[in-house]
Design an enzyme around this catalytic site. Structure first.
Site, PDB file in Angstrom:
ATOM      1  N   ARG A  47       0.802  -1.201  -0.020  1.00  0.00           N
ATOM      2  CA  ARG A  47       0.127  -0.044  -0.116  1.00  0.00           C
ATOM      3  C   ARG A  47       0.849   1.112  -0.099  1.00  0.00           C
ATOM      4  O   ARG A  47       0.491   2.302  -0.600  1.00  0.00           O
ATOM      5  CB  ARG A  47      -0.944  -0.012   1.093  1.00  0.00           C
ATOM      6  N   ASP A 156     -15.613  10.905   9.266  1.00  0.00           N
ATOM      7  CA  ASP A 156     -14.527   9.999   9.020  1.00  0.00           C
ATOM      8  C   ASP A 156     -13.308  10.827   9.094  1.00  0.00           C
ATOM      9  O   ASP A 156     -13.096  12.152   9.013  1.00  0.00           O
ATOM     10  CB  ASP A 156     -14.749   9.541   7.786  1.00  0.00           C
TER      11      ASP A 156
HETATM   12  C1  SAM Z   1     -14.665  -0.260   6.665  1.00  0.00           C
HETATM   13  S1  SAM Z   1     -15.089   1.503   6.747  1.00  0.00           S
HETATM   14  C2  SAM Z   1     -16.734   1.282   7.532  1.00  0.00           C
HETATM   15  C3  SAM Z   1     -17.709   2.052   7.060  1.00  0.00           C
HETATM   16  C4  SAM Z   1     -18.937   1.876   7.697  1.00  0.00           C
HETATM   17  N1  SAM Z   1     -18.909   2.317   8.830  1.00  0.00           N
HETATM   18  C5  SAM Z   1     -19.618   0.762   7.357  1.00  0.00           C
HETATM   19  O1  SAM Z   1     -19.634  -0.076   8.316  1.00  0.00           O
HETATM   20  O2  SAM Z   1     -20.040   0.288   6.291  1.00  0.00           O
HETATM   21  C6  SAM Z   1     -14.040   1.939   7.923  1.00  0.00           C
HETATM   22  C7  SAM Z   1     -14.066   3.476   8.057  1.00  0.00           C
HETATM   23  O3  SAM Z   1     -13.159   3.899   9.489  1.00  0.00           O
HETATM   24  C8  SAM Z   1     -12.525   5.085   9.107  1.00  0.00           C
HETATM   25  N2  SAM Z   1     -11.309   5.230  10.083  1.00  0.00           N
HETATM   26  C9  SAM Z   1     -10.299   4.490  10.282  1.00  0.00           C
HETATM   27  N3  SAM Z   1      -9.610   4.813  11.176  1.00  0.00           N
HETATM   28  C10 SAM Z   1     -10.081   6.033  11.627  1.00  0.00           C
HETATM   29  C11 SAM Z   1      -9.977   6.990  12.861  1.00  0.00           C
HETATM   30  N4  SAM Z   1      -8.907   6.604  13.523  1.00  0.00           N
HETATM   31  N5  SAM Z   1     -10.771   7.948  13.156  1.00  0.00           N
HETATM   32  C12 SAM Z   1     -11.943   7.954  12.399  1.00  0.00           C
HETATM   33  N6  SAM Z   1     -12.243   7.159  11.244  1.00  0.00           N
HETATM   34  C13 SAM Z   1     -11.393   5.997  11.198  1.00  0.00           C
HETATM   35  C14 SAM Z   1     -11.995   4.702   7.776  1.00  0.00           C
HETATM   36  O4  SAM Z   1     -11.442   5.923   7.109  1.00  0.00           O
HETATM   37  C15 SAM Z   1     -12.925   3.960   6.996  1.00  0.00           C
HETATM   38  O5  SAM Z   1     -13.821   5.088   6.072  1.00  0.00           O
END
Ligand code: SAM
Length: 293
Positions: A47, A156
């Site tokens: 990545r 996010d």
């Molecule tokens: C797999 S997606 C989940 C999206 C949605 N909640 C769902 O379940 O369909 C995970 C999201 O968490 C966000 N994320 C990861 N680490 C984070 C952090 N420290 N603070 C806020 N968001 C975070 C990522 O950018 C990503 O968009």
């Protein structure tokens, strides 16, 4: 410190030493709470090597120096974007939306119509399908919801995915899980065969950047928090702190929805009762809230 196994490098790609991995892992943990085990080293390499190429850097050492230095702020977003996935769907784990309607909206129809506030937070909202599904669920149960004291905060850490969420242009395939009865009032044509979100559900959602590892400039209490498929990136102590912070921001009786592979743990567990699969209700009475059928 054990040397990492040789990465799946293309000829000419820079090496990735154990020290490089440790520095990236420490950075990702410190800034974003991401817990990167050594088993993820090939993934991290593949990545981030793209970032090195994009920035025309000669190796991971200058890349780590950049991240840790004063000039690296802009690259922080690229790292969290590269190391997490944004996979999401409309009405993912549909039972959560049924529970939201049944427990947070339908028993309070009269009070909400009279102006009582309802606040929902989608924390880690990715491309917006989760908060838009929440808005559609609320409008389905209460068609005038967009004119009432009802708001959905969607946050996010990744600015690129938030831009996509705000743009809200979805393919046929992406909108397929939206219940057929909602589509006529929830979607609008957005050109080139894409679907946009109709003004009513769109108006109910406010997007903002927020790193869950930092201060939360949010105003509770919330009636429901969705934080699904985000804590999978965090270790147990970080998860426990997160659940505890959510418990503090939920109203008594407020709902917490987490991802299908996540578990509540730590001291916050005592503050919640299970109301369904990966769905919890904060215990305590909903003081001052008149619940009407
Ligand atoms: C797999 S997606 C989940 C999206 C949605 N909640 C769902 O379940 O369909 C995970 C999201 O968490 C966000 N994320 C990861 N680490 C984070 C952090 N420290 N603070 C806020 N968001 C975070 C990522 O950018 C990503 O968009």
């Amino acid at each position: 410190m054990a040397l990492l196994a040789p990465p799946p490098a293309a000829p000419g790609d820079p090496p990735f030493t154990a020290r490089d991995f440790d520095r990236i892992a420490a950075f990702a943990y410190r800034e974003f709470g991401l817990s990167l085990q050594e088993s993820k080293k090939d993934l991290v390499y593949s990545r981030l090597v793209r970032r090195l190429r994009a920035l025309r850097l000669s190796g991971f050492q200058p890349y780590c120096d950049l991240l840790e230095g004063p000039e690296g702020r802009a690259e922080h977003d690229a790292v969290v974007s590269a190391l997490t996935t944004n996979v999401t769907h409309f009405f993912r784990e549909p039972h959560h939306f049924d529970l939201l309607a049944a427990l947070a909206v339908k028993p309070r129809l009269q009070a909400l119509r009279a102006g009582e506030r309802l606040r929902i937070w989608s924390a880690g909202c990715s491309a917006g399908m989760e908060p838009y599904s929440i808005a559609m669920t609320l409008l389905d149960a209460l068609p005038e919801a967009a004119q009432l004291n009802i708001r959905i905060l969607a946050t996010d850490v990744d600015p690129a995915i938030l831009a996509r969420a705000r743009e809200a242009r979805f393919t046929d395939e992406e909108v397929r899980p939206i219940p057929a009865r909602m589509k006529p009032w929830a979607l609008v044509p957005a050109g080139e065969g894409r679907h946009g979100i109709a003004p009513k559900p769109a108006r109910m959602v406010r997007f903002a950047g927020l790193n869950l590892m930092q201060d939360w400039p949010v105003r509770g209490p919330f009636d429901a928090i969705f934080c699904r498929n985000v804590a999978i990136y965090f270790d147990k102590p970080t998860q426990a702190r997160l659940w505890q912070r959510f418990a503090g921001l939920l109203a008594p009786g407020g709902l917490l929805f987490i991802g299908h592979s996540e578990r509540l743990g730590g001291p916050a567990e005592a503050a919640f009762a299970s109301v369904g699969i990966t769905a919890y209700r904060k215990t305590g009475t909903s003081a001052g809230r008149k619940e009407t059928a």
